[in-house]
Scaffold this active site. Structure first.
Site, mmCIF file in Angstrom:
data_model
loop_
_atom_site.group_PDB
_atom_site.id
_atom_site.type_symbol
_atom_site.label_atom_id
_atom_site.label_comp_id
_atom_site.label_asym_id
_atom_site.label_seq_id
_atom_site.Cartn_x
_atom_site.Cartn_y
_atom_site.Cartn_z
ATOM 1 C CB CYS A 99 -2.716 4.085 9.474
ATOM 2 S SG CYS A 99 -4.106 4.833 10.372
ATOM 3 N NE ARG A 116 -3.825 0.233 2.164
ATOM 4 C CZ ARG A 116 -4.618 0.714 3.137
ATOM 5 N NH1 ARG A 116 -4.627 0.130 4.324
ATOM 6 N NH2 ARG A 116 -5.350 1.785 2.931
#
Length: 273
Positions: free
Chosen positions: A230, A172
């Site tokens: 995050c 990611r």
């Protein structure tokens, strides 16, 4: 073992603690459904989406809750200013740390995360309950501002004089695979330290000295400006807890995180390492 303000293990849970289940699920069954199917006896449930965040928007997928909303949720959970709070989730603290961080952000320091969470509880053969738990509402009060938070502009400027940590999975971070957000990649200047590296295969946090070596290898030093983000601002709090375990107490949360960053198309996006 009890680490005040940080962690507690199965054998050190205070007898008078308010146990709070914070399990979060991105797919069915929901966290509440999982709670109802089996939880630590006596534990109440607080929902990350409904109680510990406001609806998605320019602040990302899990913006910090409105103060009135958060105070009301804590009161409904039967928590008072005198309460000792133990938060837990499925194991690695990725949701429990959100409650831990929020309570401390509101000035309530008597809160810890159950190391290993429900996974450790079950592995030890301890019973779970399906009985609903309703505590008498309390008069808890608090205002935010006790822990550092950075906004998008501050997060963007941080790599020039400090360290910005992206705690998502490497694929990611590199923009190779993005299963949740509409844009892939990371903030310019961020370094990748996946949160899975903070815990063992049961979900217990690594020893403090191992965590310290991990963060020092990234360049973290005492007194250095550090912030973590995050996808939505929830799981980054687990890394903030790990940083404190390692002796780095002043790291900030970029609450909007990646999902908030990409709401402004003029902000730069980086892919690759």
């Amino acid at each position: 073992m009890l680490r005040p303000g940080l962690l507690v293990d199965l054998d050190s849970i205070p007898a008078d603690a308010v146990m709070v289940d914070t399990r979060l699920a991105l797919t069915d069954p929901s966290g509440r459904d999982r709670y109802e199917a089996g939880h630590i006896p006596g534990a109440v449930y607080l929902d990350v989406d409904d109680d510990l965040a406001t609806p998605p928007g320019v602040g990302g997928r899990h913006p910090l809750p409105d103060p009135e909303q958060f105070v009301a949720a804590i009161r409904r959970a039967g928590i008072s200013r005198a309460s000792r709070v133990v938060a837990y989730d499925d194991g690695p603290g990725t949701a429990a740390a959100r409650l831990w961080w929020l309570l401390r952000h509101y000035g309530h320091d008597d809160v810890v995360v159950l190391d290993g969470g429900l996974a450790a509880w079950a592995k030890a053969g301890r019973p779970v309950s399906t009985e609903p738990v309703h505590r008498e509402p309390c008069d808890w009060v608090g205002t935010p501002g006790w822990l550092p938070v950075v906004d998008a502009g501050q997060a963007a400027a941080l790599p020039a004089h400090g360290l910005l940590i992206d705690v998502r999975a490497p694929e990611r971070f590199r923009g190779e695979h993005e299963p949740i957000d509409p844009v892939a990649g990371h903030l310019p200047g961020a370094v990748n330290a996946p949160l899975t590296g903070n815990t063992d295969d049961v979900g217990r946090f690594l020893p403090d000295d191992e965590l310290r070596r991990r963060f020092e290898s990234l360049g973290v030093r005492v007194g250095m400006p550090v912030a973590a983000y995050c996808g939505s601002g929830v799981t980054a709090t687990q890394t903030l807890l790990a940083l404190r375990l390692a002796g780095f107490d002043d790291a900030a949360l970029y609450a909007g995180s990646w999902s908030g960053w990409i709401t402004d198309p003029s902000r730069p996006v980086v892919t690759g390492d």
